[in-house]
Design a protein around this motif. Sequence first.
Motif, mmCIF file in Angstrom:
data_model
loop_
_atom_site.group_PDB
_atom_site.id
_atom_site.type_symbol
_atom_site.label_atom_id
_atom_site.label_comp_id
_atom_site.label_asym_id
_atom_site.label_seq_id
_atom_site.Cartn_x
_atom_site.Cartn_y
_atom_site.Cartn_z
ATOM 1 N N VAL A 1 -5.690 1.809 -1.005
ATOM 2 C CA VAL A 1 -5.119 2.897 -1.900
ATOM 3 C C VAL A 1 -5.885 2.739 -3.308
ATOM 4 O O VAL A 1 -6.673 3.755 -3.400
ATOM 5 C CB VAL A 1 -3.525 2.891 -1.958
ATOM 6 N N THR A 2 -5.802 1.838 -3.738
ATOM 7 C CA THR A 2 -6.071 1.964 -5.332
ATOM 8 C C THR A 2 -7.687 1.846 -5.492
ATOM 9 O O THR A 2 -8.072 2.856 -6.173
ATOM 10 C CB THR A 2 -5.359 0.623 -6.083
ATOM 11 N N TYR B 1 0.984 -1.353 -0.051
ATOM 12 C CA TYR B 1 -0.077 -0.083 -0.071
ATOM 13 C C TYR B 1 0.906 1.219 0.096
ATOM 14 O O TYR B 1 0.372 2.315 -0.753
ATOM 15 C CB TYR B 1 -0.992 0.009 1.232
ATOM 16 N N LEU C 1 -6.639 6.823 5.590
ATOM 17 C CA LEU C 1 -5.852 5.754 5.946
ATOM 18 C C LEU C 1 -5.566 5.549 7.569
ATOM 19 O O LEU C 1 -5.296 6.493 8.167
ATOM 20 C CB LEU C 1 -4.522 5.491 5.549
ATOM 21 N N TRP D 1 -3.921 -4.122 2.645
ATOM 22 C CA TRP D 1 -3.791 -4.694 1.468
ATOM 23 C C TRP D 1 -3.783 -3.572 0.463
ATOM 24 O O TRP D 1 -4.240 -2.579 0.813
ATOM 25 C CB TRP D 1 -4.898 -5.816 0.786
ATOM 26 N N GLY D 2 -3.337 -3.524 -0.919
ATOM 27 C CA GLY D 2 -3.125 -2.549 -1.773
ATOM 28 C C GLY D 2 -4.272 -1.734 -2.010
ATOM 29 O O GLY D 2 -4.129 -0.549 -2.337
ATOM 30 N N ASP D 3 -5.451 -2.492 -2.059
ATOM 31 C CA ASP D 3 -6.668 -1.738 -2.182
ATOM 32 C C ASP D 3 -7.258 -0.565 -1.384
ATOM 33 O O ASP D 3 -8.049 -0.073 -1.812
ATOM 34 C CB ASP D 3 -7.624 -2.760 -2.527
ATOM 35 N N GLU E 1 0.645 4.445 -2.656
ATOM 36 C CA GLU E 1 0.140 5.553 -2.421
ATOM 37 C C GLU E 1 1.555 6.573 -2.889
ATOM 38 O O GLU E 1 1.070 7.602 -3.450
ATOM 39 C CB GLU E 1 0.000 5.588 -0.867
#
Length: 354
Positions: A216-217, A105, A186, A212-214, A109
Motif C-alpha cells: 500500500v504505502t 496493509y 492489490l 506487508w504494508g508496503d 489502505e
Amino acid sequence: MDSPSRWMIYGANGFTGQLIAREAVRRGLTPMLAGRSAEAIRPFARELGLEGRVFNLDDAREVAAGIGDVSLVLHCAGPFSRTQRPMLDGCLSIGTHYLDITGEYAALEALHGRDREARQANVVAIAGVGFDVVPTDAVAVRLAKLLPSATRLRLAFRGGTLSRGTAITMAEGAGEGGLSRQGGLLVHEPMAARTWQVEHEGWTYAAVSIPWGDVVTAYYSTGIPTVETYLVVPPVAALVMRGSRRLAPLLCLPAVQRLLRERASRAKGPTEMELQEGRTVVWGEVTDRAGHRRGMKLIGPDGYRFTVESALAAVGRVLAGGVSPGAWTPSQAFGAGFVTTLPGVELLQGVGRA
C-alpha cells in the motif's frame, strides 16, 4: 521536541507503547498515557510520573472525550484492523492529529482513503510511523528517484523477536494468504508465492513473499505499479509457509484462530540486550521494462528500537507544525531523508542476487 502541545500514547501498556513511553520520559517529554485497561495503565503512569487515562474505543463519544484535550494521538493499540477506525474517527471529529505504528496493509489502505476527511478536519493522519513502514518506505522512494522509469519494486526485510501484540496480529491474518500489488491492483495470492535471494555481509539469504504494508504505502509514495514484499526466513520456515497454503481455510476457522491467538499471546518480545544490540536489514530493488535495475540496502537498529526512534521523531515533526493536513505515508509527510536522521541507520547501494 520543544512544543508545549499535549499528546497521548494510546495503548501505552503494550510492549511497544511502553518502550515509547519510557524513552519519551528519558528525553524529558510528558505524554499522556492511555489505554483500555485501568489495571495496566494507571500503575504504569504512576511509575513514570505521567497522567494516565482509561477509555475504550467502542463508543465514539467516549473516544472524543478521551482525546479532547490533546493535540495528537500516537495510537499503539492493535490489531489496527479493529482499533484504527474508531480512534481515527474520534481524531477527525475534534481536530486531533493521528499517528499510528501499524504495518497492516488493510489499515494503511483505509487511512489513505480518508485523505479528504483529514484535510477538511485540518488533521495530519499518518499510519506506519514505526519500523512498519518508515525504513521500507524511505528505501522505496529513494529507489524510485534513482530509476524514475521503474515498473517493479521489491522490498525485503529481516526482523527479530516478536512482541505479544505483533504475534497476535500475525496469527489473526494467518489464513488470509499472501498479497502483492500487480499493475496497480492489490492481488491475493498464496503465502510465500515468490522467493528472492538477497545478500548481506557476504551471506546469501532466502526471502519469501508475504503480505506487508508496503504493498500500500510504497505504491502511494512512488507510483510504481508492481510492489512485492518479502521476509527473510530460515529454509525450514519457508517450507512451512509454503505448506500452509493448503491449510489456509482451516486457519480461518474460529477454533483454530482461538488456538493461534492463545499461542501468540505467550510471545514476550525481545530482551533488553536484543533491543540494544539487535540489527535489522531492509533490501530494496527496482527494475523497469528495459531491464535497468537499481538496488539499495538499509541497516538499522532492532525493529522495536527503530519504532521508538521513528515514532517519537514523527510526533515531534507533526507537533512542530511541519506537516500539512491530510493522510500521508511516512515519506510523503517527512521526506525520504527522514530515515537518515534516526540514530543507527545506514544506507548502502546494491542488494545482490535476483
